[in-house]
Write a protein that holds these residues in place. Structure first.
Motif, PDB file in Angstrom:
ATOM      1  N   THR A 143     -10.727  -4.035  -0.694  1.00  0.00           N
ATOM      2  CA  THR A 143      -9.372  -4.490  -0.393  1.00  0.00           C
ATOM      3  C   THR A 143      -9.379  -5.168   0.964  1.00  0.00           C
ATOM      4  OG1 THR A 143      -7.026  -3.876  -0.527  1.00  0.00           O
ATOM      5  CG2 THR A 143      -8.415  -2.403   0.747  1.00  0.00           C
ATOM      6  N   GLY A 144      -8.490  -6.156   1.119  1.00  0.00           N
ATOM      7  CA  GLY A 144      -8.358  -6.848   2.398  1.00  0.00           C
ATOM      8  C   GLY A 144      -7.272  -6.162   3.194  1.00  0.00           C
ATOM      9  N   ALA A 145      -6.077  -6.739   3.150  1.00  0.00           N
ATOM     10  CA  ALA A 145      -4.946  -6.167   3.882  1.00  0.00           C
ATOM     11  C   ALA A 145      -4.575  -4.772   3.361  1.00  0.00           C
ATOM     12  CB  ALA A 145      -3.754  -7.102   3.782  1.00  0.00           C
ATOM     13  N   GLY A 146      -4.983  -4.457   2.163  1.00  0.00           N
ATOM     14  CA  GLY A 146      -4.710  -3.131   1.614  1.00  0.00           C
ATOM     15  C   GLY A 146      -3.776  -3.132   0.414  1.00  0.00           C
ATOM     16  N   GLN A 147      -3.200  -4.300   0.107  1.00  0.00           N
ATOM     17  CA  GLN A 147      -2.273  -4.373  -1.041  1.00  0.00           C
ATOM     18  C   GLN A 147      -3.019  -4.053  -2.341  1.00  0.00           C
ATOM     19  OE1 GLN A 147       0.946  -4.927  -1.315  1.00  0.00           O
ATOM     20  NE2 GLN A 147       1.686  -6.212   0.350  1.00  0.00           N
ATOM     21  N   TRP A 148      -4.198  -4.635  -2.518  1.00  0.00           N
ATOM     22  CA  TRP A 148      -4.926  -4.418  -3.770  1.00  0.00           C
ATOM     23  C   TRP A 148      -5.421  -2.969  -3.860  1.00  0.00           C
ATOM     24  CZ3 TRP A 148      -5.703  -4.837  -8.555  1.00  0.00           C
ATOM     25  CH2 TRP A 148      -6.905  -4.463  -9.155  1.00  0.00           C
ATOM     26  N   GLY A 149      -5.918  -2.434  -2.747  1.00  0.00           N
ATOM     27  CA  GLY A 149      -6.380  -1.043  -2.757  1.00  0.00           C
ATOM     28  C   GLY A 149      -5.236  -0.100  -3.101  1.00  0.00           C
ATOM     29  N   THR A 150      -4.064  -0.375  -2.548  1.00  0.00           N
ATOM     30  CA  THR A 150      -2.888   0.458  -2.850  1.00  0.00           C
ATOM     31  C   THR A 150      -2.542   0.354  -4.331  1.00  0.00           C
ATOM     32  OG1 THR A 150      -2.038  -0.138  -0.664  1.00  0.00           O
ATOM     33  CG2 THR A 150      -0.527   0.993  -2.136  1.00  0.00           C
ATOM     34  N   ALA A 151      -2.584  -0.872  -4.846  1.00  0.00           N
ATOM     35  CA  ALA A 151      -2.219  -1.088  -6.251  1.00  0.00           C
ATOM     36  C   ALA A 151      -3.178  -0.343  -7.180  1.00  0.00           C
ATOM     37  CB  ALA A 151      -2.233  -2.587  -6.566  1.00  0.00           C
ATOM     38  N   LEU A 152      -4.479  -0.434  -6.878  1.00  0.00           N
ATOM     39  CA  LEU A 152      -5.442   0.226  -7.768  1.00  0.00           C
ATOM     40  C   LEU A 152      -5.346   1.744  -7.625  1.00  0.00           C
ATOM     41  CD1 LEU A 152      -7.534  -0.632  -9.913  1.00  0.00           C
ATOM     42  CD2 LEU A 152      -9.284  -0.100  -8.220  1.00  0.00           C
ATOM     43  N   ALA A 153      -5.092   2.220  -6.410  1.00  0.00           N
ATOM     44  CA  ALA A 153      -4.928   3.666  -6.210  1.00  0.00           C
ATOM     45  C   ALA A 153      -3.739   4.167  -7.037  1.00  0.00           C
ATOM     46  CB  ALA A 153      -4.721   3.972  -4.728  1.00  0.00           C
ATOM     47  N   THR A 184      -2.430   8.718  -0.140  1.00  0.00           N
ATOM     48  CA  THR A 184      -1.314   9.435  -0.775  1.00  0.00           C
ATOM     49  C   THR A 184      -1.378   9.285  -2.295  1.00  0.00           C
ATOM     50  OG1 THR A 184       0.018   9.067   1.184  1.00  0.00           O
ATOM     51  CG2 THR A 184       1.213   9.655  -0.826  1.00  0.00           C
ATOM     52  N   PHE A 185      -1.802   8.115  -2.761  1.00  0.00           N
ATOM     53  CA  PHE A 185      -1.947   7.926  -4.215  1.00  0.00           C
ATOM     54  C   PHE A 185      -3.198   8.631  -4.757  1.00  0.00           C
ATOM     55  CE2 PHE A 185       0.838   3.938  -3.986  1.00  0.00           C
ATOM     56  CZ  PHE A 185       1.891   4.516  -4.697  1.00  0.00           C
ATOM     57  N   GLY A 186      -3.985   9.226  -3.863  1.00  0.00           N
ATOM     58  CA  GLY A 186      -5.099  10.070  -4.333  1.00  0.00           C
ATOM     59  C   GLY A 186      -6.464   9.408  -4.267  1.00  0.00           C
ATOM     60  N   ALA A 187      -6.559   8.201  -3.690  1.00  0.00           N
ATOM     61  CA  ALA A 187      -7.856   7.516  -3.635  1.00  0.00           C
ATOM     62  C   ALA A 187      -8.577   7.838  -2.328  1.00  0.00           C
ATOM     63  CB  ALA A 187      -7.640   6.011  -3.747  1.00  0.00           C
ATOM     64  N   THR A 188      -9.876   7.509  -2.310  1.00  0.00           N
ATOM     65  CA  THR A 188     -10.700   7.644  -1.107  1.00  0.00           C
ATOM     66  C   THR A 188     -10.885   6.249  -0.526  1.00  0.00           C
ATOM     67  OG1 THR A 188     -11.904   9.326  -2.310  1.00  0.00           O
ATOM     68  CG2 THR A 188     -12.918   8.557  -0.289  1.00  0.00           C
TER      69      THR A 188
END
Ligand SMILES: Cc1ncc(COP(=O)(O)O)c(C=O)c1O
Length: 462
Positions: A143-153, A184-188
């Protein structure tokens, strides 16, 4: 107050009922005058087959990647989750029009209403769904800014999948709240480059202070997925199936504009790997290719990472370490590390092969903008419309405002549509940097571009 010129003539928010939500994604490829060049195996240089992609992706997504069907049904389980925020609103920017004193009519499709705050869950949810259906236990990603990481989490939490995210170091340090949301969504989550992978260790050995890049983070996530049978990799942009999942944005926008009887003259969208741009524009391009409308379509990229406007159109790796297949795309070279601009999601060395192909065919235009101009547009938009844009779509807003001001000069009543593909509530340090005057522009001059593309892989032309 709104004066007569910008008087409200219709709704500010054009909504759709849940029952009107499109139930199919659109695949542009079969409608194109010519197909994009094939993706190649880096060892044999032969076109890749499903078996080459199987260590990373489930068969359903591989089938979508090479599909020749124009429309693909959205599974019911995905539609159920989409209903948490879809259909998303289309806004008429009356207040921005008034501030600009333009005769142009500006519309923006707002994807910040999703759980992650951007368009990214439109593809994260189906990717998690198809992987869970294939028996996969864990997904890795960059993830870059974190939007994609948040979405996948978020999407993995919906389907009981584990999720492991490598976030580009520059953004990890600039935007700490995304890490908290992902956890918070449970990802590492790990900053990239990390010591957890061979790719990360190699970069750190050469550049201990590396700000990271999407290409490096992809290498790390792909490496872990390739080494574990229960783990697959998910990509937030670039690939055909990702772009196709995003087309629900444009399908909804077509219905919404029809409700208010508007024909669009210009569509502008920001491009990192190209997914929100594709999502908004591909359904309109279908209509254009069929002769039913004639909008101009313009991609907007950062001047610090101008893959479309200054990169080479050549075969290159999708990641820095050279683990992915070779894709023909506009690229600054897989080793290129963009300056740490605040639009972390636009710091990708390449551009989606499909969008690169459209650019080569003259079906879309592209411009590059420096970040201070973009943030000026973001602040102007926020003050007028009350929504704080993510740094990425400020690039599209800068281009939309530029066009609206051109209309002011010429007196033309153009209809402009843009993708406000995310909010910037967790990107506030970027606004702080802009407002305090500490933000700087980074522009790639010709010699930096020549240096960046000097190490493209050798692929015989033919
Ligand atoms: C809000 C937002 N917009 C745009 C992008 C750029 O990606 P893409 O070009 O795939 O839309 C990102 C990527 O992270 C993003 O978070």
């Amino acid at each position: 107050m709104i004066d007569a010129r910008n008087a409200r003539t219709g709704p500010t928010k054009i909504g759709l009922d849940e029952s009107e939500m499109p139930t199919q994604w659109y695949n542009l490829v079969p409608d194109l005058p010519s197909p994009p060049p094939p993706v190649l195996h880096p060892g044999t240089l032969a076109p890749v087959g499903p078996e080459d992609l199987a260590p990373l992706f489930p068969m359903d997504l591989i089938a979508q990647e090479v599909s020749d069907q124009r429309f693909v049904d959205i599974p019911g389980a995905v539609l159920d989750i989409y209903r948490l925020w879809r259909p998303s609103p289309l806004y008429r920017a009356y207040r921005l029009e008034k501030v600009l004193d333009t005769p142009a009519r500006i519309y923006y499709k707002y994807e910040g209403v999703s759980p992650a705050g951007s368009h990214k869950p439109n593809t994260a949810v189906p990717q998690a769904y198809y992987n869970a259906r294939a028996g996969i236990r864990r997904l890795t990603t960059e993830t870059g800014a974190g939007q994609w990481g948040t979405a996948l989490a978020f999407a993995c939490a919906q389907f009981d999948l584990q999720c492991e995210v490598w976030q580009v170091r520059a953004s990890y340090d600039q935007k700490p709240y995304r890490r908290m949301m992902i956890e918070t969504f449970g990802a590492t989550i790990h900053p990239s480059p990390s010591n957890l992978t061979a790719a990360g260790r190699q970069i750190l050995a050469e550049h201990p202070d590396s700000p990271g890049s999407l290409g490096i983070a992809i290498s790390e996530a792909v490496e872990v997925a390739a080494q574990n049978a229960d783990t697959n990799y998910a990509l937030g942009s670039v690939l055909n199936h990702v772009l196709m999942h995003q087309t629900i944005i444009g399908e909804e926008a077509l219905l919404q504009l029809a409700k208010v009887g508007e024909q669009v003259d210009l569509i502008v969208g920001c491009t990192g790997g190209g997914s929100n741009f594709a999502g908004l524009t591909f359904p309109f391009l279908r209509e254009k290719l069929a002769g039913r409308m004639s909008p101009r379509i313009r991609a907007v990229e950062p001047a610090a990472c101008p893959s479309l406007t200054k990169g080479s159109y050549a075969y290159d790796f999708g990641d820095t370490a050279g683990m992915t297949p070779l894709m023909k795309m506009h690229t600054l070279g897989h080793e290129f590390i963009p300056d740490p601009i605040h639009a972390g999601g636009l710091r990708y060395h390449g551009m989606s092969p499909l969008i690169s192909h459209l650019y080569e065919q003259g079906l879309i235009e592209a411009v590059a903008k420096p970040q201070r101009e973009c943030f000026a547009a973001g602040v102007q938009f926020a003050r007028a419309e009350g929504i704080l844009p993510a740094p990425e779509p400020t690039h599209a807003l800068a281009a939309a405002i530029e066009e609206a001001l051109r209309c002011k000069e010429s007196g033309e009543e153009r209809v402009i549509l843009t993708a406000l593909c995310g909010h910037g509530h967790l990107d506030l340090p970027a606004y702080d940097a802009y407002l305090s005057g500490s933000m700087v522009d980074h522009e790639l001059d010709e010699s930096a571009v020549a240096q960046a593309v000097a190490h493209l892989p050798a692929v015989p032309v033919g």
